[in-house]
Design a protein around this motif. Structure first.
Motif, PDB file in Angstrom:
ATOM      1  N   GLN A  12       0.859  -1.184   0.000  1.00 30.09           N
ATOM      2  CA  GLN A  12       0.000   0.000   0.000  1.00 30.09           C
ATOM      3  C   GLN A  12       0.890   1.228   0.000  1.00 30.09           C
ATOM      4  O   GLN A  12       1.902   1.269   0.708  1.00 30.09           O
ATOM      5  CB  GLN A  12      -0.916   0.013   1.224  1.00 30.09           C
ATOM      6  N   ASP A  13       0.532   2.198  -0.814  1.00 30.30           N
ATOM      7  CA  ASP A  13       1.305   3.426  -0.875  1.00 30.30           C
ATOM      8  C   ASP A  13       1.424   4.020   0.522  1.00 30.30           C
ATOM      9  O   ASP A  13       0.436   4.123   1.258  1.00 30.30           O
ATOM     10  CB  ASP A  13       0.623   4.426  -1.822  1.00 30.30           C
ATOM     11  N   GLU A  14       2.643   4.423   0.895  1.00 32.24           N
ATOM     12  CA  GLU A  14       2.881   4.918   2.249  1.00 32.24           C
ATOM     13  C   GLU A  14       2.051   6.154   2.590  1.00 32.24           C
ATOM     14  O   GLU A  14       1.635   6.338   3.733  1.00 32.24           O
ATOM     15  CB  GLU A  14       4.359   5.276   2.410  1.00 32.24           C
ATOM     16  N   VAL A  15       1.822   7.002   1.607  1.00 34.73           N
ATOM     17  CA  VAL A  15       1.130   8.262   1.859  1.00 34.73           C
ATOM     18  C   VAL A  15      -0.381   8.123   1.710  1.00 34.73           C
ATOM     19  O   VAL A  15      -1.148   8.531   2.578  1.00 34.73           O
ATOM     20  CB  VAL A  15       1.653   9.369   0.918  1.00 34.73           C
ATOM     21  N   THR A  16      -0.806   7.528   0.610  1.00 34.66           N
ATOM     22  CA  THR A  16      -2.244   7.471   0.305  1.00 34.66           C
ATOM     23  C   THR A  16      -2.929   6.213   0.803  1.00 34.66           C
ATOM     24  O   THR A  16      -4.157   6.187   0.970  1.00 34.66           O
ATOM     25  CB  THR A  16      -2.472   7.567  -1.205  1.00 34.66           C
ATOM     26  N   GLY A  17      -2.171   5.152   1.012  1.00 35.80           N
ATOM     27  CA  GLY A  17      -2.764   3.876   1.405  1.00 35.80           C
ATOM     28  C   GLY A  17      -3.341   3.103   0.235  1.00 35.80           C
ATOM     29  O   GLY A  17      -3.889   2.015   0.408  1.00 35.80           O
ATOM     30  N   VAL A  18      -3.200   3.641  -0.988  1.00 34.01           N
ATOM     31  CA  VAL A  18      -3.728   2.975  -2.186  1.00 34.01           C
ATOM     32  C   VAL A  18      -2.903   1.719  -2.480  1.00 34.01           C
ATOM     33  O   VAL A  18      -1.670   1.773  -2.489  1.00 34.01           O
ATOM     34  CB  VAL A  18      -3.680   3.929  -3.400  1.00 34.01           C
ATOM     35  N   GLN A  46      18.890   0.146  10.712  1.00 25.62           N
ATOM     36  CA  GLN A  46      18.494   1.499  10.333  1.00 25.62           C
ATOM     37  C   GLN A  46      17.132   1.516   9.644  1.00 25.62           C
ATOM     38  O   GLN A  46      16.462   2.542   9.597  1.00 25.62           O
ATOM     39  CB  GLN A  46      19.543   2.118   9.403  1.00 25.62           C
ATOM     40  N   ILE A  47      16.744   0.381   9.096  1.00 25.98           N
ATOM     41  CA  ILE A  47      15.454   0.274   8.423  1.00 25.98           C
ATOM     42  C   ILE A  47      14.352   0.034   9.453  1.00 25.98           C
ATOM     43  O   ILE A  47      14.481  -0.823  10.327  1.00 25.98           O
ATOM     44  CB  ILE A  47      15.464  -0.882   7.399  1.00 25.98           C
ATOM     45  N   GLN A  48      13.284   0.794   9.356  1.00 23.34           N
ATOM     46  CA  GLN A  48      12.146   0.629  10.257  1.00 23.34           C
ATOM     47  C   GLN A  48      11.013  -0.091   9.533  1.00 23.34           C
ATOM     48  O   GLN A  48      10.858   0.037   8.314  1.00 23.34           O
ATOM     49  CB  GLN A  48      11.641   1.997  10.741  1.00 23.34           C
ATOM     50  N   GLU A  49      10.248  -0.872  10.276  1.00 26.82           N
ATOM     51  CA  GLU A  49       9.091  -1.558   9.714  1.00 26.82           C
ATOM     52  C   GLU A  49       7.837  -1.136  10.468  1.00 26.82           C
ATOM     53  O   GLU A  49       7.870  -0.893  11.676  1.00 26.82           O
ATOM     54  CB  GLU A  49       9.257  -3.077   9.815  1.00 26.82           C
ATOM     55  N   CYS A  50       6.738  -1.059   9.747  1.00 25.76           N
ATOM     56  CA  CYS A  50       5.462  -0.737  10.371  1.00 25.76           C
ATOM     57  C   CYS A  50       5.083  -1.861  11.331  1.00 25.76           C
ATOM     58  O   CYS A  50       5.143  -3.046  10.981  1.00 25.76           O
ATOM     59  CB  CYS A  50       4.390  -0.575   9.297  1.00 25.76           C
ATOM     60  N   THR A  51       4.712  -1.507  12.538  1.00 28.86           N
ATOM     61  CA  THR A  51       4.372  -2.494  13.561  1.00 28.86           C
ATOM     62  C   THR A  51       3.178  -3.349  13.156  1.00 28.86           C
ATOM     63  O   THR A  51       3.079  -4.514  13.560  1.00 28.86           O
ATOM     64  CB  THR A  51       4.064  -1.781  14.896  1.00 28.86           C
ATOM     65  N   CYS A  61       1.683  -3.725   9.602  1.00 25.07           N
ATOM     66  CA  CYS A  61       1.761  -4.452   8.320  1.00 25.07           C
ATOM     67  C   CYS A  61       3.124  -5.077   8.078  1.00 25.07           C
ATOM     68  O   CYS A  61       3.290  -5.881   7.152  1.00 25.07           O
ATOM     69  CB  CYS A  61       1.379  -3.534   7.158  1.00 25.07           C
ATOM     70  N   MET A  62       4.126  -4.707   8.871  1.00 20.46           N
ATOM     71  CA  MET A  62       5.482  -5.252   8.810  1.00 20.46           C
ATOM     72  C   MET A  62       6.227  -4.906   7.519  1.00 20.46           C
ATOM     73  O   MET A  62       7.235  -5.511   7.187  1.00 20.46           O
ATOM     74  CB  MET A  62       5.467  -6.787   8.999  1.00 20.46           C
ATOM     75  N   GLU A  63       5.737  -3.911   6.771  1.00 22.04           N
ATOM     76  CA  GLU A  63       6.443  -3.432   5.582  1.00 22.04           C
ATOM     77  C   GLU A  63       7.378  -2.295   5.990  1.00 22.04           C
ATOM     78  O   GLU A  63       7.187  -1.653   7.026  1.00 22.04           O
ATOM     79  CB  GLU A  63       5.450  -2.944   4.530  1.00 22.04           C
ATOM     80  N   ILE A  64       8.392  -2.019   5.162  1.00 21.14           N
ATOM     81  CA  ILE A  64       9.295  -0.905   5.434  1.00 21.14           C
ATOM     82  C   ILE A  64       8.499   0.389   5.529  1.00 21.14           C
ATOM     83  O   ILE A  64       7.573   0.627   4.762  1.00 21.14           O
ATOM     84  CB  ILE A  64      10.359  -0.787   4.319  1.00 21.14           C
ATOM     85  N   ILE A  65       8.881   1.227   6.478  1.00 14.67           N
ATOM     86  CA  ILE A  65       8.191   2.506   6.645  1.00 14.67           C
ATOM     87  C   ILE A  65       9.193   3.655   6.612  1.00 14.67           C
ATOM     88  O   ILE A  65      10.202   3.633   7.314  1.00 14.67           O
ATOM     89  CB  ILE A  65       7.378   2.533   7.961  1.00 14.67           C
ATOM     90  N   THR A  66       8.933   4.639   5.755  1.00 14.58           N
ATOM     91  CA  THR A  66       9.738   5.859   5.719  1.00 14.58           C
ATOM     92  C   THR A  66       8.857   7.099   5.876  1.00 14.58           C
ATOM     93  O   THR A  66       9.371   8.210   5.934  1.00 14.58           O
ATOM     94  CB  THR A  66      10.526   5.982   4.394  1.00 14.58           C
ATOM     95  N   LYS A  67       7.547   6.890   5.927  1.00  9.61           N
ATOM     96  CA  LYS A  67       6.600   7.987   6.144  1.00  9.61           C
ATOM     97  C   LYS A  67       5.473   7.459   7.019  1.00  9.61           C
ATOM     98  O   LYS A  67       4.869   6.434   6.694  1.00  9.61           O
ATOM     99  CB  LYS A  67       6.038   8.506   4.823  1.00  9.61           C
ATOM    100  N   GLY A  68       5.215   8.135   8.131  1.00  9.08           N
ATOM    101  CA  GLY A  68       4.153   7.673   9.019  1.00  9.08           C
ATOM    102  C   GLY A  68       4.249   8.303  10.387  1.00  9.08           C
ATOM    103  O   GLY A  68       4.684   9.447  10.528  1.00  9.08           O
ATOM    104  N   SER A  73       9.434   0.830  20.041  1.00  8.28           N
ATOM    105  CA  SER A  73       9.746   0.512  18.641  1.00  8.28           C
ATOM    106  C   SER A  73       8.576   0.726  17.689  1.00  8.28           C
ATOM    107  O   SER A  73       8.733   0.556  16.482  1.00  8.28           O
ATOM    108  CB  SER A  73      10.195  -0.957  18.538  1.00  8.28           C
ATOM    109  N   SER A  74       7.425   1.102  18.170  1.00  6.22           N
ATOM    110  CA  SER A  74       6.243   1.217  17.317  1.00  6.22           C
ATOM    111  C   SER A  74       6.372   2.314  16.267  1.00  6.22           C
ATOM    112  O   SER A  74       6.681   3.464  16.575  1.00  6.22           O
ATOM    113  CB  SER A  74       4.987   1.482  18.148  1.00  6.22           C
ATOM    114  N   ARG A  75       6.127   1.931  15.022  1.00  6.65           N
ATOM    115  CA  ARG A  75       6.076   2.828  13.875  1.00  6.65           C
ATOM    116  C   ARG A  75       4.867   2.404  13.049  1.00  6.65           C
ATOM    117  O   ARG A  75       4.685   1.214  12.781  1.00  6.65           O
ATOM    118  CB  ARG A  75       7.340   2.720  13.016  1.00  6.65           C
ATOM    119  N   LEU A  76       4.046   3.355  12.609  1.00  5.10           N
ATOM    120  CA  LEU A  76       2.840   3.014  11.870  1.00  5.10           C
ATOM    121  C   LEU A  76       2.693   3.875  10.615  1.00  5.10           C
ATOM    122  O   LEU A  76       2.873   5.097  10.674  1.00  5.10           O
ATOM    123  CB  LEU A  76       1.583   3.224  12.739  1.00  5.10           C
TER     124      LEU A  76
END
Length: 291
Positions: free
Chosen positions: A70-76, A190-195, A197-204, A213-216
């Motif tokens: 899913q797109d990090e910004v739009t969720g599409v 250094q890479i963060q994952e969404c708590t 969906c477990m995908e890489i996260i760079t915006k959230g 450690s929570s990143r969403l």
């Protein structure tokens, strides 16, 4: 490629997807429908997932795969045809010269290692990175400002980076999907994952508790907190206000200088997970001056 199970439908779809590389899932579905019409095959929307699975089975031997996210910004929902070779940046090498690819690596390193999980680099800092390039013989091969600007435009046009309204460069969904294995193996902690969906996260969003450690992703947070009167962190259960961000908003300017987080030994931009002398010199946080 193992093509014993491939039909004209598979081949035509693959040919069209290669030219697009990254599509919304709706576009990918529409492409499937049109290819079915051209090949006179029956179209059933429910068969699309099985169709992609069949394609991936045939593409596995040549290290290609359709990946969904899913797109990090739009969720599409999006789907990308990716190179699964995680040992080097083979994915981007075919369209760029060695010097251009080296510039890409420098930008990628600066974005991933950006201080405070900003995961972006300003246009000023990006142009400054062009003056640091070296070839295999460790000789300077700096790009001119004009060439660097043109190359940055190409990286954006080729969907490797996106440029914000404020001029900051960050990773696109194509980079996050196609370089997924490389990023995880090269940058590790250094890479963060969404708590969720477990995908890489760079915006959230991230937890207000620094040690948590929570990143969403924004779309993951919206779905998770939808029915909560008082949102709490899914990990430490502290109050969650969603105001502490990962990445910068579209209109927030990135710092004009590059501040890098502490880098673990053995990580860097070489593409094989082993840091060279340049990596060792960057193990401490640093500021690259524009002077």
């Amino acid at each position: 490629m193992a093509t014993s199970g491939f039909t004209d439908l598979h081949r035509l779809y693959l040919q069209a997807a290669i030219s697009k590389r990254l599509m919304t899932e709706a576009t990918a579905q529409d492409l499937y429908s049109r290819v079915c019409t051209v090949t006179e095959e029956p179209y059933d929307r429910e068969n699309f997932s099985d169709f992609i699975t069949q394609l991936n089975e045939g593409l596995n031997s040549v290290e290609l795969e359709f990946r969904r996210a899913q797109d990090e910004v739009t969720g599409v929902p999006v789907i990308a045809l990716t190179n699964t070779n995680g040992q080097k940046i083979a994915q981007v090498a075919t369209r760029y010269s060695p010097t251009e690819l080296e510039y890409f690596k420098h930008l990628l390193d600066a974005i991933i290692m950006a201080d405070d999980e900003a995961f972006c680099i300003s246009s000023t800092a990006a142009l400054h990175e062009a003056g640091k390039l070296k070839n295999k013989e460790n000789k300077a091969v700096a790009l001119t400002k004009k060439d660097a600007e043109a190359l940055l435009d190409r990286f954006v046009a080729d969907q490797w980076f996106i440029q914000s309204t404020a001029g900051a460069y960050s990773l696109s969904m194509r980079s996050l999907l196609e370089l997924q294995t490389f990023l995880k193996e090269t940058y590790d902690d250094q890479i963060q994952e969404c708590t969720l969906c477990m995908e890489i996260i760079t915006k959230g969003q991230r937890c207000t508790v620094a040690a948590c450690s929570s990143r969403l992703h924004q779309h993951c947070a919206s779905a998770y907190f939808k029915n909560m009167a008082r949102p709490v962190c899914p990990t430490c259960h502290s109050a969650w206000d969603g105001k502490i961000l990962i990445g910068l908003s579209d209109r927030t300017a990135a710092p004009s200088t590059v501040w890098k987080r502490r880098k673990a030994k053995g990580t860097g931009i070489n593409g094989n997970g082993a840091g060279g002398s340049a990596d060792a010199a960057e193990e401490e946080d640093e500021e690259d001056d524009d002077n």
